[in-house]
Each structure stands twice: as structure tokens, then as C-alpha cells.
Scaffold this active site. Structure first.
Site, PDB file in Angstrom:
ATOM      1  N   CYS A 258       0.826  -1.213   0.000  1.00  0.00           N
ATOM      2  CA  CYS A 258       0.000   0.000   0.000  1.00  0.00           C
ATOM      3  C   CYS A 258       0.853   1.253   0.000  1.00  0.00           C
ATOM      4  CB  CYS A 258      -0.898   0.033   1.222  1.00  0.00           C
ATOM      5  SG  CYS A 258       0.025   0.305   2.739  1.00  0.00           S
TER       6      CYS A 258
HETATM    7  N1  PPS Z   1      -2.797  -1.049  10.968  1.00  0.00           N
HETATM    8  C1  PPS Z   1      -1.475  -0.868  11.059  1.00  0.00           C
HETATM    9  N2  PPS Z   1      -0.969  -0.206  12.111  1.00  0.00           N
HETATM   10  C2  PPS Z   1       0.352  -0.014  12.209  1.00  0.00           C
HETATM   11  N3  PPS Z   1       1.248  -0.419  11.293  1.00  0.00           N
HETATM   12  C3  PPS Z   1       0.786  -1.069  10.231  1.00  0.00           C
HETATM   13  C4  PPS Z   1      -0.585  -1.337  10.059  1.00  0.00           C
HETATM   14  N4  PPS Z   1      -0.724  -2.000   8.893  1.00  0.00           N
HETATM   15  C5  PPS Z   1       0.492  -2.158   8.386  1.00  0.00           C
HETATM   16  N5  PPS Z   1       1.412  -1.590   9.186  1.00  0.00           N
HETATM   17  C6  PPS Z   1       2.848  -1.483   8.959  1.00  0.00           C
HETATM   18  O1  PPS Z   1       3.104  -1.692   7.572  1.00  0.00           O
HETATM   19  C7  PPS Z   1       3.843  -2.900   7.406  1.00  0.00           C
HETATM   20  C8  PPS Z   1       3.351  -3.619   6.198  1.00  0.00           C
HETATM   21  O2  PPS Z   1       2.081  -4.103   6.497  1.00  0.00           O
HETATM   22  P1  PPS Z   1       1.200  -4.689   5.418  1.00  0.00           P
HETATM   23  O3  PPS Z   1       2.064  -5.529   4.583  1.00  0.00           O
HETATM   24  O4  PPS Z   1       0.029  -5.337   6.003  1.00  0.00           O
HETATM   25  O5  PPS Z   1       0.782  -3.375   4.725  1.00  0.00           O
HETATM   26  S1  PPS Z   1       0.405  -3.226   3.295  1.00  0.00           S
HETATM   27  O6  PPS Z   1       0.443  -4.521   2.661  1.00  0.00           O
HETATM   28  O7  PPS Z   1       1.399  -2.335   2.725  1.00  0.00           O
HETATM   29  O8  PPS Z   1      -0.958  -2.720   3.402  1.00  0.00           O
HETATM   30  C9  PPS Z   1       3.635  -3.641   8.695  1.00  0.00           C
HETATM   31  O9  PPS Z   1       4.688  -4.533   8.828  1.00  0.00           O
HETATM   32  P2  PPS Z   1       4.509  -5.834   9.711  1.00  0.00           P
HETATM   33  O10 PPS Z   1       5.273  -5.585  10.955  1.00  0.00           O
HETATM   34  O11 PPS Z   1       5.080  -6.922   8.878  1.00  0.00           O
HETATM   35  O12 PPS Z   1       3.057  -6.051   9.973  1.00  0.00           O
HETATM   36  C10 PPS Z   1       3.635  -2.536   9.678  1.00  0.00           C
HETATM   37  O13 PPS Z   1       4.945  -2.045   9.832  1.00  0.00           O
END
Ligand code: PPS
Length: 280
Positions: A258
Site C-alpha cells: 500500500c
Molecule cells: N494497521 C497498522 N498499524 C500499524 N502499522 C501497520 C498497520 N498495517 C500495516 N502496518 C505497517 O506496515 C507494514 C506492512 O504491512 P502490510 O504488509 O500489512 O501493509 S500493506 O500490505 O502495505 O498494506 C507492517 O509490517 P509488519 O510488521 O510486517 O506487519 C507494519 O509495519
């Protein structure tokens, strides 16, 4: 650009050989090695930099990181604040899971929402209910990227932790444990595989996001998350295979992210990332 590990972070001699550890056939020794590596990375970040924050999406790898941070005492003490972006499009289960983790680990997440809106109703009154279909880039900007950048800026972030891993595939295939940028990123699970995360969860009897039991290997916004047959979960790239299905970027390419991690000016030019860059 990925920073060579040795520039910023040196693994103890005894832990050097476990980044790719096929020779470690025992599940327990493999997990122990990976765990040591992740704990070393987290300790390095906390011991050497000021503001270390953890933006947390509450998926399996994030639960592992939360547990490791709790073991180091950094959750209850507030040394590493947890950041949670309420995009207004998350599953209700995600909100209840956050509450449960806050109680268990005794922390209170810093919650950030799209600017100018307190509720989804306020947001929808202005942007409608399908901005993510009509203009996905604008949706990402308003609901994810801007609140995310604001959260880092308001937290004065020097280092951002997250659960991105090489086996997520696509843009993450060459991820390092420390990654230059503003802020510096620490990916303590970079060399873990999805199976390792579940092994950790099972070994430590951790609570996990309830939607995993409904077939979702990775969980984000409701509109960009679908279930995946269990046999595909542990293939390379399998965890994220249920994210952004059939969605495209403005240039027509397949959407895999995203843009939440594309940040240019979240912190000042004098942060640790700049120090690392000048050391190269
Ligand atoms: N809701 C919310 N709150 C806080 N941080 C968030 C949130 N969604 C995504 N992240 C951060 O973005 C990283 C990538 O998540 P995603 O792969 O799910 O995001 S995306 O695919 O780009 O939408 C994710 O990395 P991860 O630690 O692997 O989850 C976080 O660093």
C-alpha cells in the site's frame, strides 16, 4: 537501499551462521538461533538509538516481535511504543485483538487515524464508502500513508521496527535486518520464514489474530484481504498471497503493497539513517 549488516550491527560470533540455516535441522535449534538473532537486533536498536517505535499490524510476525519486546521489558516500560493505524477499514477482530494484547503485555498503543476524522462515518461522509475502488492511490494516501508518516513524525522516530521478511517475496526478497532510510528500519525477522513465526507462537503458546483460524494468513484492510488455502500458506510468498488480489497500481502493475513504507521526510536529515548513509 539495504545497508550491509556489518556497518550498523554485528552479530555475536556464536550467532553468525544462522541467517540461512538449512543445516540446523532441529526445529528447536533453528528457532533458538532465529530468536537470538531477533533479540540481538532489537537490543541493538534500543541500546544505540533514541526513539524506537513499533508500528504493528498484529499479524503473526508482529505477535512474535511483541513477545520478544515484552521479554526485553520494552513494552510495559513504554521504551518501545506500539503504533496502530486505524485505517477505518480494518476487521472488527483486529480491534479486539489489539485490546487483548494491550491487556496481556501491559501497554497502550498510540492510535492514529486518517487526518481530520474521528470515525468511519465522518470519513465516509466526505470520501464515500468506495474510495479504495475509485482511487486506490488516494485511499492509500489518506487512510494509510499519511497517518503512518504522521505517527512516525509525532513519535520523533529514529528507528522503526517491523515484521517484514524475505519470504514475503516481491519487494521484500532482499531485505536486511537493518535497512537505511528515514527513519532507519529494523526488520528483526528478515531471515525468518512464516513457519518459524508459527513455531514461535506455538512454542510459547501465544494468542494470535483470530482471523488466522478463518483461513487468512495475513490480515490488513477488509477490502484487500482474502483467505488462502492452508497448503499455500507456507510456500514462498504464501503469507501475502491473500493480500491485494486482483488489485492494480495506477500504472497497471499488480499491487503488492500500500506504500506505507515509502517514506521520504518523516524525520530530519540528521537522523541515524543519515549517519549510516554518511558512514558508507
Ligand atoms: N494497521 C497498522 N498499524 C500499524 N502499522 C501497520 C498497520 N498495517 C500495516 N502496518 C505497517 O506496515 C507494514 C506492512 O504491512 P502490510 O504488509 O500489512 O501493509 S500493506 O500490505 O502495505 O498494506 C507492517 O509490517 P509488519 O510488521 O510486517 O506487519 C507494519 O509495519
Amino acid at each position: 537501499m539495504a545497508v550491509p549488516l556489518q556497518l550498523s550491527f554485528t552479530l555475536p560470533e556464536s550467532r553468525r551462521h544462522h541467517c540461512f540455516c538449512p543445516h540446523l535441522t532441529s526445529k528447536t535449534s533453528r528457532l533458538q538461533h532465529l530468536e537470538d538473532q531477533a533479540l540481538s537486533a532489537l537490543s541493538h536498536a534500543v541500546d544505540n538509538y533514541g526513539n524506537v517505535v513499533f508500528p504493528c499490524a498484529l499479524i503473526t510476525g508482529d505477535v512474535v516481535i511483541l513477545d520478544l519486546l515484552a521479554r526485553l521489558g520494552h513494552l510495559e516500560s513504554g521504551r518501545v511504543p506500539v503504533i496502530f493505524i486505524d485505517t477505518f477499514h480494518l476487521f472488527p477482530e483486529t480491534h479486539s485483538f489489539l485490546k487483548s494484547l494491550e491487556t496481556k503485555y501491559k501497554f497502550k498503543a498510540r492510535v492514529f487515524k486518517p487526518a481530520g476524522f474521528e470515525t468511519k462515518k465522518d470519513y465516509s461522509a466526505k470520501h464515500g464508502s468506495d474510495l479504495f475502488i475509485t482511487d486506490v492511490d488516494e485511499y492509500d494516501r489518506i487512510c494509510k500513508v499519511e497517518p503512518f508518516q504522521r505517527s512516525l513524525k509525532e513519535s520523533g522516530t529514529d528507528v522503526m521496527l517491523n515484521g517484514r521478511r524475505r519470504d514475503h517475496g516481491a519487494e521484500r526478497a532482499h531485505l536486511e535486518v537493518f535497512e537505511a532510510g528515514k527513519p532507519l528500519k529494523c526488520n528483526p525477522l528478515a531471515y525468518w520464514e512464516f513457519r518459524d513465526c508459527w513455531d514461535y507462537v506455538e512454542a510459547n503458546k501465544l494468542e494470535y489474530h483470530p482471523l488466522h483460524d478463518q483461513g487468512f494468513p495475513s490480515i490488513g484492510d477488509e477490502q484487500s484481504t482474502v483467505p488462502v488455502p492452508k497448503e499455500k500458506w507456507f510456500e514462498y510468498g504464501g503469507e501475502r498471497s491473500g493480500r491485494f488480489q486482483n488489485m492494480t497500481n495506477a500504472d497497471g502493475s499488480a499491487k503488492t503493497e500500500c506504500g506505507i513504507h515509502v517514506m521520504s521526510d518523516a524525520t530530519s536529515e540528521k537522523g541515524p539513517a543519515a549517519e549510516l548513509a554518511s558512514a558508507r
